[in-house]
Enzyme design. Structure first.
Site, PDB file in Angstrom:
ATOM      1  N   ASP A 283       1.013  -1.084   0.108  1.00  0.00           N
ATOM      2  CA  ASP A 283       0.108   0.028  -0.007  1.00  0.00           C
ATOM      3  C   ASP A 283       0.878   1.300  -0.088  1.00  0.00           C
ATOM      4  O   ASP A 283       2.164   1.279   0.200  1.00  0.00           O
ATOM      5  CB  ASP A 283      -0.884  -0.066   1.192  1.00  0.00           C
TER       6      ASP A 283
HETATM    7  C1  BGC Z   1      -4.876   3.378  -0.096  1.00  0.00           C
HETATM    8  C2  BGC Z   1      -5.166   2.262  -1.187  1.00  0.00           C
HETATM    9  C3  BGC Z   1      -4.777   3.057  -2.361  1.00  0.00           C
HETATM   10  C4  BGC Z   1      -3.506   3.562  -2.537  1.00  0.00           C
HETATM   11  C5  BGC Z   1      -3.179   4.387  -3.792  1.00  0.00           C
HETATM   12  C6  BGC Z   1      -3.794   4.079   0.045  1.00  0.00           C
HETATM   13  O1  BGC Z   1      -3.640   5.283   0.862  1.00  0.00           O
HETATM   14  O2  BGC Z   1      -4.998   2.830   1.300  1.00  0.00           O
HETATM   15  O3  BGC Z   1      -6.059   1.693  -1.075  1.00  0.00           O
HETATM   16  O4  BGC Z   1      -5.068   2.046  -3.337  1.00  0.00           O
HETATM   17  O5  BGC Z   1      -3.562   4.826  -1.534  1.00  0.00           O
HETATM   18  O6  BGC Z   1      -3.964   5.454  -4.083  1.00  0.00           O
END
Ligand code: BGC
Length: 759
Positions: A283
Site C-alpha cells: 500500500d
Molecule cells: C490506500 C489504497 C490506495 C492507495 C493508492 C492508499 O492510501 O490505502 O487503497 O490504493 O492509497 O491510492
C-alpha cells in the site's frame, strides 16, 4: 442469476489450494519476461520494483521524470490525464536503455469519469452482471486515459460501520463478497488485457484491514485463524480464481505483524497455498511505515522485511530504490529473488500490450471518456443499488400528479460533489452530476412545484490530507442567525408543500480513507431538522446519501418511507427520482446488518450462539438497556410489490457426506407490479467440531417476476458450502451433523427445514 455454483468452486479451490486460473498466453508472456530479464542489469531489475507517485504530496518524493530517466520506476501512480501519461511514458520509451514501458495505476473504484454508485452500493444490488458491466465501463474509460492498472477491487470484509472504508468493499459477508469480487475482476480485466477496454485489477488490502480496532482507520486487526479462513479470505480467493493479476498488501498490523511484512499472508497463504502467479504491491508508503509500526529497525530493514515477506513492488515509499541493491550486494537477498519479483511485473506489461502500444491515443480518449452512452448504465445502477428500508402505508411510489408541490429539503438535496465519494478520481468534474433535487425536477418538469431548502449544514470536524489532495473546499459555517433562518425557512417550506422529500446523510469525505466516525448519528443538526419537518404532519420520504449505516432508530418509526441511496454517482438523482416516482421498483438488499446505534457494533448476522442466546432463558446475552437485534437485518430491502417464499423442500433430508443437499423453494410476486427479489438461503450447523454461526448465507438467486408470477428456485449445498475451517484441527472439515436451513428474503427468514449429513 445464480451464485451458488460459483460458491462451490470458490471453496473447493480453497480446500485444495489449486493454482490460480491463468489467462491463455500467460506462459508466453512469462517467456518474454524471462528473455528481457536476461538483458537487464541488477539496477534495472530493481528499478522495475518501484512505483513512483505522480503527485508529489509525500514529502521527499522524487520527481517522476527523474526516477524514470534513472531507471528507477516500473510504475507511476496518481496521474490521470492522457497528456501527462504520454509525457512520462515517452521518458521511459526514449530515455531509458531497454525502453520498458510504465504501468500507470490509479484508484478507479466506482468509475473513472462516469461515476457509478459506490462499491458498497454496488454490492447492495446482489447482481454480478450489473457489477461486471459497471467496472467494464470504468476500465474502458480509464484505459482510454492511459491508466492500465486499478487499485480495486477492495475486498476487505467490514463489520464495523465506524470504519470509513466500509464504502469501498462489499460489506460483511464472505459469500456475497466473493460473488462481488469475481464480478469486479471480470469487469476490469475482461478476457484480454491487451484490448483497449481492460486494465489490471488489484485485490486489496490483503488481508484483515476491515477489522481495524474500534473502526479507526489503520488501527491493528486481531483476527482468529478461523475468521481469517472462513470470513476474511474468501473474497480474495474468489478474486484469485477469477484471475486477478495483482494483490495489494494492507497498512495495519494483523495479529501484531504488519500485513506488508507478513509472510504468513503473502507467502504461506497467497503463494504457497493458493499458488498466486501475479505480483504484490505494497500500500502507499506502507513499506517505509514498517519503521513507524515499530516492526522494522530502519528503512533498509523495512525494505528487507517487506521484500522477503513477498511484496514485489514498493508503492511510493522509495525504500526499494534506496536499499535493495545494497541488500543484494550484502548477500541478504539473491538476484534470483529479485528476478522472481520482477518477472510477473514484466509479464503484465507484455500482457497489457504495452511494449507494442505504450502510448495512449489522446484523440480517442476524448471520445471515450465520459461518453454519454454510459449514462443509462449509471442511472440503472443507481436504481438497482438503492435499498428501500421502510415504506409504511405505501407512501412510495409518489404519484406524478400535476399541480403537486414538493419540498426537497436537506443539506444533500442539491450537493453534487456528495453524490460521489472521495475516490471518484482527481479533477472531479461534477458539472453533469444529477442531484436528487435535479432528478425530481427532471422527472416532473413544469408539472409540479418543486422547491428546495438546505435547512442545515454538515461539515467534517477534522480535515484529512485527502481534502487538500482532492481540492475539496472547506465549508464556510453559517452564522448563528443564518442557521436559525435557514432552519426556519426549511420548516416553512415543508408547511406550504403537499409533501417532503428529505435528503440527508453524510458528505462525500465523511467516509472513505481516513474518515472513521465515532458516532453513527446524522451529522450536524439533521436529526433536529428531520423531527421538525415530521412535526409539520406532512408526508415525508427520507432519501439517504451516505457511506455507512447511520442511526435511524427515530426515523424508523416516525418517517414513513426511507430509501437508502448511498453515494449514487453521476446519475444518482435521476435514478432516485425513477424510484421515488415508480418508474423503477427498488430491488437493492443490505450487504450489511444495520445497527440501531453505535453501541451495538460490531454487529453482524453470522455470529455464534452463546450458552444463553438472547431470548432463551433468564437474563441472557443481550444489553439490559436495549435489544441486541439490529434495526434492519442483513439482506433486507423492500419492493413496491410483495413476494412470498414458500414450499421449501429438500430432495432428501438424509444425505451421505460428500453428496449435495438439493433445496428448492417457490417465490411468487403477490403484488400488483413487476419486481425483483433476491431469494436467500441460510444454513446453521447444529453441532460439530466447532461452534458455527447462527446463520450463514450459502446461496442466493435474483428473480424478476411479473405480478402473479411464480418461480421455483433451486440451490445445491455441496461439500464446499457445508465445510468450514476448523481452528482446532487447522484444516477444512465437513462434520456429519444436523443442519437448519432457511430460505427467504433476508437474514431473518423464517421458512425453515432441516437435514442431516450422514458419515
Ligand atoms: C490506500 C489504497 C490506495 C492507495 C493508492 C492508499 O492510501 O490505502 O487503497 O490504493 O492509497 O491510492
Amino acid at each position: 442469476m445464480k451464485y451458488l455454483i460459483a460458491g462451490i468452486a470458490l471453496t473447493a479451490a480453497c480446500l485444495a489450494g489449486t493454482a490460480q486460473a491463468q489467462p491463455a498466453g500467460t506462459a508466453n508472456f512469462t517467456a518474454k519476461a524471462n528473455a528481457l530479464l536476461g538483458r537487464m542489469t541488477l539496477e534495472e531489475k530493481i528499478g522495475q520494483l518501484a512505483q513512483i507517485g505522480g503527485v508529489a504530496f509525500i514529502p521527499g518524493s522524487p520527481k517522476p521524470e527523474d526516477a524514470i530517466r534513472k531507471g528507477q520506476a516500473g510504475s507511476i501512480l496518481w496521474i490521470s490525464k492522457p497528456a501527462d501519461i504520454n509525457r512520462l511514458q515517452k521518458v521511459a520509451m526514449e530515455e531509458t536503455r531497454l525502453r520498458i514501458p510504465l504501468i500507470f495505476g490509479l484508484d478507479v473504484i466506482h468509475g473513472f469519469k462516469t461515476v457509478f454508485p459506490m462499491p458498497l452500493a454496488l454490492a447492495a444490488s446482489w447482481d454480478g452482471a450489473l457489477i461486471e458491466r459497471v467496472h467494464g465501463v470504468a476500465a474502458k474509460e480509464a484505459r482510454a486515459a492511459g491508466i492500465t492498472w486499478t487499485f480495486a477491487p477492495m475486498l476487505d470484509i467490514a463489520r464495523d460501520p465506524r470504519w470509513g472504508r466500509m464504502i469501498e468493499g462489499a460489506g460483511e459477508d464472505p459469500v456475497l463478497g466473493a460473488m462481488v469480487a469475481r464480478a469486479q475482476v471480470r469487469g476490469f480485466q475482461g478476457n484480454d488485457l491487451s484490448s483497449p477496454e481492460h486494465i489490471l485489477a488489484c485485490a486489496k488490502h490483503f488481508a484483515g484491514y476491515g477489522a481495524a480496532d474500534g473502526g479507526r482507520d489503520y488501527d491493528s486487526s486481531y483476527i482468529s485463524d478461523s475468521e481469517l479462513w472462513n470470513v476474511y479470505f474468501p473474497p480474495f480467493r474468489a478474486a484469485l480464481d477469477a484471475g486477478v493479476s495483482t494483490f495489494m498488501s494492507a497498512y495495519m498490523d494483523l495479529n501484531d505483524v504488519p500485513a506488508t511484512g507478513n509472510s504468513f499472508l503473502l507467502q504461506d497463504v497467497l503463494r504457497k497455498t493458493w499458488k498466486f502467479q501475479g505480483f504484490v504491491v505494497s500500500d502507499a508508503n506502507s513499506i517505509g511505515d514498517l519503521v513507524t509500526h515499530g516492526f522494522a529497525r530502519d528503512r533498509k530493514d523495512a525494505a528487507f522485511r517487506a521484500f522477503t515477506a513477498g511484496v514485489d513492488m514498493d508503492m511510493a515509499s522509495g525504500t526499494y530504490n534506496e536499499n535493495l541493491l545494497a541488500l543484494v550486494k550484502a548477500g541478504r537477498i539473491s538476484e534470483a529473488q529479485i528476478e522472481n519479483a520482477v518477472r510477473p511485473i514484466l509479464a503484465a506489461k507484455y500482457q497489457l500490450g504495452l511494449f507494442e502500444h505504450p502510448y495512449v491515443d489522446e484523440a480517442r480518449s476524448k471520445s471515450v471518456i465520459g461518453a454519454p452512452e454510459y449514462l443509462p448504465l449509471a442511472r440503472e445502477a443507481a436504481q438497482r443499488t438503492a435499498v428501500l428500508l421502510r415504506n409504511e402505508g405505501g407512501l412510495l411510489p409518489l404519484a406524478k400528479d400535476a399541480g403537486k408541490s414538493i419540498a426537497v429539503i436537506g443539506p444533500l438535496a442539491d450537493a453534487r460533489r456528495d453524490m460521489l465519494t472521495m475516490w471518484s478520481g482527481f479533477d472531479v468534474d461534477t458539472s453533469t452530476t444529477v442531484t436528487v433535487l435535479q432528478g425530481i425536477r427532471n422527472k416532473l418538469g413544469s408539472g409540479a412545484r418543486v422547491e428546495h431548502a438546505e435547512g442545515v449544514q454538515i461539515a467534517k470536524q477534522y480535515r484529512s490530507m485527502f481534502e487538500d489532495l482532492l481540492g475539496m473546499k472547506k465549508v464556510e459555517p453559517w452564522t448563528e442567525a443564518q442557521s436559525q433562518q435557514e432552519f426556519t425557512k426549511a420548516v416553512e417550506l415543508a408547511k406550504r408543500s403537499d409533501m417532503v422529500v428529505l435528503v440527508m446523510g453524510e458528505a462525500a469525505l465523511m467516509s472513505g480513507e481516513l474518515a472513521s466516525q465515532a458516532s453513527l448519528d446524522l451529522p450536524g443538526r439533521q436529526q433536529e431538522l428531520m423531527q421538525a419537518i415530521a412535526a409539520t404532519g406532512k408526508p415525508v420520504a427520507l432519501v439517504l446519501i451516505n457511506g455507512r449505516p447511520l442511526n435511524l432508530t427515530w426515523a424508523s418509526t416516525h418517517i414513513p418511507a426511507i430509501l437508502e441511496a448511498w453515494h449514487p454517482g453521476n446519475e444518482g438523482g435521476n435514478g432516485i427520482a425513477d424510484l421515488l416516482f415508480g418508474d423503477a421498483n427498488p430491488s437493492g438488499k443490505l450487504p450489511i446488518t444495520w445497527p440501531r446505534n453505535v453501541g451495538q457494533i460490531p454487529i453482524y448476522y453470522a455470529h455464534n450462539l452463546t450458552h444463553q442466546p438472547e431470548g432463551s432463558r433468564g437474563f441472557s446475552s443481550r444489553y439490559w438497556d436495549q435489544t441486541g437485534a439490529p434495526l434492519y437485518p442483513f439482506g433486507h430491502g423492500l419492493s413496491y410489490t410483495n413476494f412470498t417464499v414458500s414450499n421449501l423442500k429438500l430432495a432428501s433430508a438424509q444425505v451421505k457426506s460428500g453428496s449435495p443437499v438439493e433445496v428448492s423453494a417457490d417465490v411468487e410476486n403477490t403484488g400488483s407490479r413487476a419486481g425483483t427479489e433476491v431469494v436467500q438461503l441460510y444454513i446453521h450447523q447444529r453441532a460439530g467440531g466447532a461452534s458455527r454461526p447462527v446463520r450463514e448465507l450459502k446461496g442466493f438467486e435474483k428473480v424478476s417476476l411479473k405480478p402473479g408470477e411464480k418461480k421455483t428456485v433451486r440451490f445445491s449445498l455441496g461439500k464446499s458450502e457445508l465445510s468450514y475451517w476448523n481452528s482446532a484441527s487447522k484444516g477444512w472439515v465437513l462434520d456429519a451433523e444436523s443442519f437448519d436451513v432457511w430460505v427467504g428474503q433476508d437474514a431473518s427468514a423464517t421458512l425453515h427445514t432441516e437435514f442431516t449429513i450422514q458419515p
